[in-house]
Scaffold this motif. Sequence first.
Motif, PDB file in Angstrom:
ATOM      1  N   VAL A 310       2.454   2.550 -19.664  1.00  0.00           N
ATOM      2  CA  VAL A 310       2.089   1.513 -18.715  1.00  0.00           C
ATOM      3  C   VAL A 310       1.827   0.391 -19.298  1.00  0.00           C
ATOM      4  O   VAL A 310       1.534   0.152 -20.360  1.00  0.00           O
ATOM      5  N   ALA A 311       2.392  -0.721 -18.776  1.00  0.00           N
ATOM      6  CA  ALA A 311       2.335  -2.394 -19.244  1.00  0.00           C
ATOM      7  C   ALA A 311       1.887  -2.775 -17.926  1.00  0.00           C
ATOM      8  O   ALA A 311       2.405  -2.774 -16.857  1.00  0.00           O
ATOM      9  N   TYR A 312       1.168  -4.146 -18.103  1.00  0.00           N
ATOM     10  CA  TYR A 312       0.763  -4.835 -16.801  1.00  0.00           C
ATOM     11  C   TYR A 312       1.485  -6.033 -16.791  1.00  0.00           C
ATOM     12  O   TYR A 312       1.880  -6.883 -17.476  1.00  0.00           O
ATOM     13  N   SER A 313       1.858  -6.338 -15.479  1.00  0.00           N
ATOM     14  CA  SER A 313       2.760  -7.048 -15.138  1.00  0.00           C
ATOM     15  C   SER A 313       1.881  -8.728 -14.674  1.00  0.00           C
ATOM     16  O   SER A 313       0.587  -8.431 -14.304  1.00  0.00           O
ATOM     17  N   PHE A 314       2.577  -9.814 -14.945  1.00  0.00           N
ATOM     18  CA  PHE A 314       1.598 -10.713 -14.341  1.00  0.00           C
ATOM     19  C   PHE A 314       1.971 -11.155 -13.075  1.00  0.00           C
ATOM     20  O   PHE A 314       1.160 -12.223 -12.265  1.00  0.00           O
ATOM     21  N   GLU A 315       2.545 -10.837 -12.045  1.00  0.00           N
ATOM     22  CA  GLU A 315       2.800 -10.653 -10.897  1.00  0.00           C
ATOM     23  C   GLU A 315       1.847 -10.098  -9.874  1.00  0.00           C
ATOM     24  O   GLU A 315       1.502  -8.812 -10.102  1.00  0.00           O
ATOM     25  N   ASP A 316       1.393 -10.855  -8.986  1.00  0.00           N
ATOM     26  CA  ASP A 316       0.304 -10.346  -8.162  1.00  0.00           C
ATOM     27  C   ASP A 316       0.649  -9.072  -7.241  1.00  0.00           C
ATOM     28  O   ASP A 316       0.064  -8.281  -7.145  1.00  0.00           O
ATOM     29  N   VAL A 317       1.947  -9.128  -6.831  1.00  0.00           N
ATOM     30  CA  VAL A 317       2.302  -7.866  -6.024  1.00  0.00           C
ATOM     31  C   VAL A 317       2.607  -6.748  -7.006  1.00  0.00           C
ATOM     32  O   VAL A 317       2.837  -5.472  -6.437  1.00  0.00           O
ATOM     33  N   TYR A 318       2.678  -6.921  -8.367  1.00  0.00           N
ATOM     34  CA  TYR A 318       3.059  -5.381  -9.014  1.00  0.00           C
ATOM     35  C   TYR A 318       1.969  -5.590 -10.073  1.00  0.00           C
ATOM     36  O   TYR A 318       1.608  -6.276 -11.065  1.00  0.00           O
ATOM     37  N   PRO A 319       0.914  -4.493  -9.804  1.00  0.00           N
ATOM     38  CA  PRO A 319      -0.018  -4.350 -10.830  1.00  0.00           C
ATOM     39  C   PRO A 319       0.342  -3.897 -12.340  1.00  0.00           C
ATOM     40  O   PRO A 319       0.065  -4.613 -13.365  1.00  0.00           O
ATOM     41  N   TYR A 320       1.171  -3.127 -12.322  1.00  0.00           N
ATOM     42  CA  TYR A 320       1.738  -2.548 -13.524  1.00  0.00           C
ATOM     43  C   TYR A 320       3.194  -2.065 -13.464  1.00  0.00           C
ATOM     44  O   TYR A 320       3.674  -2.130 -12.267  1.00  0.00           O
ATOM     45  N   TYR A 321       3.913  -2.148 -14.563  1.00  0.00           N
ATOM     46  CA  TYR A 321       5.248  -1.322 -14.465  1.00  0.00           C
ATOM     47  C   TYR A 321       5.219  -0.169 -15.454  1.00  0.00           C
ATOM     48  O   TYR A 321       4.433  -0.400 -16.671  1.00  0.00           O
ATOM     49  N   LEU A 322       5.860   0.801 -15.378  1.00  0.00           N
ATOM     50  CA  LEU A 322       6.173   1.793 -16.331  1.00  0.00           C
ATOM     51  C   LEU A 322       7.428   1.426 -17.292  1.00  0.00           C
ATOM     52  O   LEU A 322       8.469   1.301 -16.838  1.00  0.00           O
TER      53      LEU A 322
END
Length: 413
Positions: A310-322
């Motif tokens: 898991v890594a964290y996204s800077f975009e508000d609609v995407y909490p994180y991405y795999l």
Amino acid sequence: MPTRQRTLAERPRPVLALALAGALAAAAPARAQQVPQAPPDLADTARIRFGPFYFQPWLMITNAGLDTNVFNDFEEPKEDYTFTLTPGLEGGMRAGAARLNVRLVTDYVWYRTYKSEQAVDGSTRLHFELRGAWLRPFVSAEWTNTRSRPGYEIDARAERNTPSYEGGADVRVASRTWIVLSLRQAKTEFLAGEVYQDIPLDRALNNQTQTANAGLRIEVSPLTTLTISTQLQRVRFEASTFRDNDSYAVVSTMNFSPDALLSGRASVGYRNLQAKTVGVPDFLGVVAGVNLSWAMLSSTRMGFGVDRDVAYSFEDVYPYYLQNGVNVSITQRLVGSLEAAVQGQRAWLDYQVLENAAPRRRDQVTSYGGGIGYRFGAVVRLGLDVEQIERRSDLPERDYRGLRVFGSLRYGQ
């Protein structure tokens, strides 16, 4: 109350991680009759030693050449000449069983035209340990300040600090078996004013992570160790608190000595991430980190890597991405000290969405290339490499392509 959605992984069983580690262990040479080696000690291997002090310096010039897409732009790529100068020093002092190690690294990043991309990055690490026969306590601290790109997602060079502190101990419970315990605290702190796509990165990504780890390390052979550990993690964000989560992971790791035909590290595990905010998807699935090198013949070496976590996204609609990734490389010695290499890697970013906030999304980053190198003795290498890199996204404006032609000179690394 809205229900949380499950994510990408189909809930594979934790035993998969242990099974894969067991397969690796079975493939490793099991020379049980030999005395296990102690962990590598820089005090014995450093090139410069006098009295209780030891030092190992290095110097690298990398990325020296042409970058045809400095900003990873979709519409109007900009090219420039650049290089990175990296001096470094690792050393310390020993007194009996005690070791105090220091690692200092600085990157001087230069661009001929786009001065905004220049930077001076620095990293300092202190590590103190007692190397006893049955007990090995340690404490360490690391401070990094950098303007490098924060992974595949953010194309801007954004300044941030990432301090971390760790303490723990290894306790021998049998001739070849150790209990390993550690506590770690780390921060990610983007400087105020660092913005990407109109989003302040400090508001989106500044966070604090606390990790507790307990496990068992088994010395399978003089060249191989197996570690099985349980990890508890707590992540809290300063502003974007909807990303807060608690997780646990069970991970098995095989370490192979650099002296073995198969060298490097392979970790496979199972993570259960529980979001603290309703509407943010949980994650349950396999995670991995593999970086292995295989000396197939006396003149050929193959590298292979896998990562998934898991890594964290800077975009508000995407909490994180795999993030899933794979890479391969082959290095072939041609004549004497002349060698050639080819490599390729691909990463997939599978974005997880706040409930009903946006459609699902996937980005794909691919790079491939090759080069030649010449070694002068054991510690100096001169190289020339060409790399093509491109990204494809469900959002066309995030696509880009670039060619990089770089030279390098390495001493001591």
